[in-house]
Design a protein around this motif. Structure first.
Motif, PDB file in Angstrom:
ATOM      1  N   ASP A 264       0.826  -1.205   0.000  1.00 24.43           N
ATOM      2  CA  ASP A 264       0.000   0.000   0.000  1.00 24.43           C
ATOM      3  C   ASP A 264       0.860   1.255   0.000  1.00 24.43           C
ATOM      4  N   LEU A 265       1.933   1.236   0.779  1.00 24.08           N
ATOM      5  CA  LEU A 265       2.833   2.386   0.871  1.00 24.08           C
ATOM      6  C   LEU A 265       3.449   2.720  -0.487  1.00 24.08           C
ATOM      7  N   LEU A 266       3.953   1.719  -1.183  1.00 24.00           N
ATOM      8  CA  LEU A 266       4.571   1.951  -2.490  1.00 24.00           C
ATOM      9  C   LEU A 266       3.547   2.479  -3.494  1.00 24.00           C
ATOM     10  N   ARG A 267       2.350   1.950  -3.449  1.00 27.45           N
ATOM     11  CA  ARG A 267       1.314   2.409  -4.369  1.00 27.45           C
ATOM     12  C   ARG A 267       0.955   3.875  -4.102  1.00 27.45           C
ATOM     13  N   GLU A 268       0.832   4.236  -2.823  1.00 26.51           N
ATOM     14  CA  GLU A 268       0.506   5.609  -2.476  1.00 26.51           C
ATOM     15  C   GLU A 268       1.624   6.572  -2.865  1.00 26.51           C
ATOM     16  N   HIS A 269       2.868   6.163  -2.646  1.00 29.80           N
ATOM     17  CA  HIS A 269       4.012   7.002  -3.016  1.00 29.80           C
ATOM     18  C   HIS A 269       4.041   7.226  -4.532  1.00 29.80           C
ATOM     19  N   GLU A 270       3.895   6.174  -5.293  1.00 30.35           N
ATOM     20  CA  GLU A 270       3.888   6.317  -6.753  1.00 30.35           C
ATOM     21  C   GLU A 270       2.753   7.240  -7.190  1.00 30.35           C
ATOM     22  N   ARG A 271       1.585   7.057  -6.607  1.00 29.62           N
ATOM     23  CA  ARG A 271       0.433   7.883  -6.968  1.00 29.62           C
ATOM     24  C   ARG A 271       0.717   9.352  -6.690  1.00 29.62           C
ATOM     25  N   GLU A 272       1.354   9.631  -5.549  1.00 30.91           N
ATOM     26  CA  GLU A 272       1.644  11.018  -5.201  1.00 30.91           C
ATOM     27  C   GLU A 272       2.577  11.661  -6.218  1.00 30.91           C
ATOM     28  N   ILE A 273       3.645  10.975  -6.579  1.00 30.74           N
ATOM     29  CA  ILE A 273       4.591  11.541  -7.543  1.00 30.74           C
ATOM     30  C   ILE A 273       3.930  11.744  -8.898  1.00 30.74           C
ATOM     31  N   ARG A 274       3.167  10.775  -9.345  1.00 26.87           N
ATOM     32  CA  ARG A 274       2.512  10.904 -10.653  1.00 26.87           C
ATOM     33  C   ARG A 274       1.510  12.061 -10.646  1.00 26.87           C
ATOM     34  N   ARG A 275       0.809  12.233  -9.559  1.00 28.19           N
ATOM     35  CA  ARG A 275      -0.129  13.348  -9.461  1.00 28.19           C
ATOM     36  C   ARG A 275       0.605  14.682  -9.519  1.00 28.19           C
ATOM     37  N   CYS A 276       1.798  14.755  -8.902  1.00 26.68           N
ATOM     38  CA  CYS A 276       2.588  15.984  -8.962  1.00 26.68           C
ATOM     39  C   CYS A 276       3.014  16.289 -10.391  1.00 26.68           C
ATOM     40  N   PHE A 277       3.464  15.282 -11.109  1.00 29.39           N
ATOM     41  CA  PHE A 277       3.853  15.491 -12.505  1.00 29.39           C
ATOM     42  C   PHE A 277       2.652  15.889 -13.349  1.00 29.39           C
ATOM     43  N   GLU A 278       1.528  15.248 -13.113  1.00 29.97           N
ATOM     44  CA  GLU A 278       0.320  15.571 -13.876  1.00 29.97           C
ATOM     45  C   GLU A 278      -0.132  17.003 -13.647  1.00 29.97           C
ATOM     46  N   LYS A 279       0.123  17.518 -12.438  1.00 26.02           N
ATOM     47  CA  LYS A 279      -0.230  18.905 -12.121  1.00 26.02           C
ATOM     48  C   LYS A 279       0.767  19.908 -12.705  1.00 26.02           C
ATOM     49  N   GLY A 280       1.909  19.415 -13.213  1.00 30.75           N
ATOM     50  CA  GLY A 280       2.864  20.306 -13.855  1.00 30.75           C
ATOM     51  C   GLY A 280       4.132  20.573 -13.087  1.00 30.75           C
ATOM     52  N   ALA A 281       4.432  19.793 -12.052  1.00 32.77           N
ATOM     53  CA  ALA A 281       5.687  19.987 -11.325  1.00 32.77           C
ATOM     54  C   ALA A 281       6.873  19.770 -12.258  1.00 32.77           C
ATOM     55  N   GLU A 282       7.822  20.672 -12.209  1.00 34.03           N
ATOM     56  CA  GLU A 282       9.036  20.546 -13.023  1.00 34.03           C
ATOM     57  C   GLU A 282       9.919  19.420 -12.489  1.00 34.03           C
ATOM     58  N   LYS A 283      10.049  19.356 -11.176  1.00 32.66           N
ATOM     59  CA  LYS A 283      10.840  18.339 -10.494  1.00 32.66           C
ATOM     60  C   LYS A 283      10.054  17.824  -9.291  1.00 32.66           C
ATOM     61  N   VAL A 284      10.306  16.584  -8.923  1.00 33.87           N
ATOM     62  CA  VAL A 284       9.790  16.044  -7.683  1.00 33.87           C
ATOM     63  C   VAL A 284      10.983  15.576  -6.866  1.00 33.87           C
ATOM     64  N   GLN A 285      11.053  16.052  -5.643  1.00 33.36           N
ATOM     65  CA  GLN A 285      12.168  15.736  -4.741  1.00 33.36           C
ATOM     66  C   GLN A 285      11.680  14.820  -3.631  1.00 33.36           C
ATOM     67  N   ILE A 286      12.346  13.685  -3.473  1.00 36.48           N
ATOM     68  CA  ILE A 286      12.017  12.745  -2.409  1.00 36.48           C
ATOM     69  C   ILE A 286      12.889  13.063  -1.202  1.00 36.48           C
ATOM     70  N   ASP A 287      12.269  13.448  -0.096  1.00 33.11           N
ATOM     71  CA  ASP A 287      13.020  13.765   1.111  1.00 33.11           C
ATOM     72  C   ASP A 287      13.433  12.476   1.817  1.00 33.11           C
ATOM     73  N   PHE A 288      14.747  12.304   1.959  1.00 28.94           N
ATOM     74  CA  PHE A 288      15.334  11.081   2.521  1.00 28.94           C
ATOM     75  C   PHE A 288      16.263  11.444   3.667  1.00 28.94           C
ATOM     76  N   THR A 289      15.831  12.347   4.520  1.00 33.17           N
ATOM     77  CA  THR A 289      16.668  12.780   5.643  1.00 33.17           C
ATOM     78  C   THR A 289      16.916  11.643   6.628  1.00 33.17           C
ATOM     79  N   GLU A 290      16.045  10.627   6.600  1.00 34.29           N
ATOM     80  CA  GLU A 290      16.237   9.487   7.511  1.00 34.29           C
ATOM     81  C   GLU A 290      17.379   8.580   7.078  1.00 34.29           C
ATOM     82  N   GLY A 291      17.968   8.831   5.915  1.00 33.92           N
ATOM     83  CA  GLY A 291      19.089   8.011   5.456  1.00 33.92           C
ATOM     84  C   GLY A 291      20.276   8.088   6.403  1.00 33.92           C
ATOM     85  N   ARG A 292      20.682   9.288   6.728  1.00 41.39           N
ATOM     86  CA  ARG A 292      21.814   9.462   7.641  1.00 41.39           C
ATOM     87  C   ARG A 292      21.438   9.031   9.055  1.00 41.39           C
TER      88      ARG A 292
END
Length: 355
Positions: free
Chosen positions: A153-181
């Motif tokens: 479910d998480l992966l599906r929701e994440h993909e949907r969010e990014i695709r919706r951003c592109f469909e709305k006209g976002a030039e770039k989509v940035q994935i915040d990964f501050t939890e990496g460090r």
């Protein structure tokens, strides 16, 4: 050769807006709509005045923070979830999932609806990573809702969010990964980090190579109330794994590092030919307002290690990733952004004369 420059995302909210939200007791109270609109309009005007070729809405309506905006207020959550301790001594906390199914309550594309009414330049939209939200699932399995069902479910929701951003006209989509460090701090064996990389790559694999060239990953040691959650973690323990992510762009906090040269050497060693690295050239949690010349020198330093065709500049982090953070003023934030833009241009001129 042009060196692209982009922001990370958040700008401090107007004090009046923060106070009004606290007084209302509900960030979604309709009587706040006018204040949100004014804050977004003013932020975009100020952003464009800096000369930044790519802008954001400053995350003025992203509540309560960059991490949990999409799940804040879900009825199937409890407030006693994962803790994020900061060096200033305070702790931020995530919600804990109590039952399935997992669904976003808010998708980030909604923020583009308002921003596009005022913006005259390309808009960038930040979204949270699947690995960050994976921390919502408790250590003990949820009855009738397995961890694997949650991940699907998480992966599906994440993909949907990014695709919706592109469909709305976002030039770039940035994935915040501050939890990496932070993952390295929590688990020095690297197992947690590797699981995060694997999960995020599952999400990125859902996009074409062309789409991934418009998707970036942001990493930093956190930034809240002028403090961090993982600045004591050696970048050498993160960066080799980071560049295994199948994204086209990487936004790497660098201005606040004590030994930038060492980090740049690690970046040069592990970055892939198809990846562009935007190095942080201003630090939002440093009260010093950088000069364009200081930024220029940091860009020139980075250009010694990163090929120009793969180099970009950015801010180390957002200026107020948590919506109630007033440790930095809006005036300071935009001054630093202007320095980033102008300093990058100065570096372009120097590098152009060398070629």
């Amino acid at each position: 050769m042009r060196i692209p420059t982009e922001p990370i995302g958040s700008i401090p909210r107007p004090v009046g807006l923060i106070e009004a939200i606290a007084e209302a007791g509900d960030y979604a109270d309709p009587k706040l709509n006018g204040l949100y609109e004014e804050a977004i309009q003013d932020t975009i005007q100020e952003f464009e005045a800096t000369g930044s070729p790519v802008i954001t809405d400053g995350e003025q309506r992203k509540y309560h923070n960059f991490w949990t905006y999409g799940v804040h207020g879900l009825p199937n959550t409890a407030p006693d979830g994962f803790k994020i301790p900061f060096s200033a001594g305070h702790v931020r906390r995530m919600p804990r999932l109590t039952a399935g199914p997992f669904r976003y309550r808010v998708y980030a594309d909604r923020y583009l609806d308002t921003a596009q009414r005022y913006a005259h330049r390309p808009l960038k939209q930040a979204v949270i990573s699947p690995s960050a939200l994976s921390l919502m699932y408790p250590a003990e399995d949820i009855a009738d809702y397995s961890r694997q069902e949650f991940i699907d479910d998480l992966l599906r929701e994440h993909e949907r969010e990014i695709r919706r951003c592109f469909e709305k006209g976002a030039e770039k989509v940035q994935i915040d990964f501050t939890e990496g460090r932070l993952a390295v701090k929590l688990d020095p064996t690297g197992d947690l980090l590797n699981s995060f990389i694997g999960l995020n790559n599952l999400a990125l694999s859902r996009f074409s190579g062309e789409e991934r060239q418009r998707i970036g990953v942001h990493t930093c040691p956190g930034g809240d109330r002028d403090s961090t959650h993982s600045a004591d973690v050696d970048y050498a323990d993160l960066l080799p794994s980071l560049f295994e992510l199948r994204a086209g762009n990487f936004y790497v906090a660098l201005a606040g590092e004590k030994d930038r040269t060492r980090v740049l050497k690690i970046i040069r060693q592990y970055m892939k030919p198809e990846q562009r690295v935007f190095v942080g050239v201003v630090s939002p949690i440093d009260p010093h307002v950088d000069t364009a010349e200081e930024v220029r020198d940091r860009v020139l330093e980075a250009a010694e290690y990163i090929p120009l065709e793969q180099l970009g500049t950015t801010d180390d982090c957002g200026f107020a990733p948590f919506s109630d953070d007033m440790s930095t003023t809006r005036k300071t934030a935009f001054a630093k952004i202007r320095a980033r833009v102008e300093g990058t241009q100065l570096a372009e001129e120097v590098l152009g004369k060398r070629r």
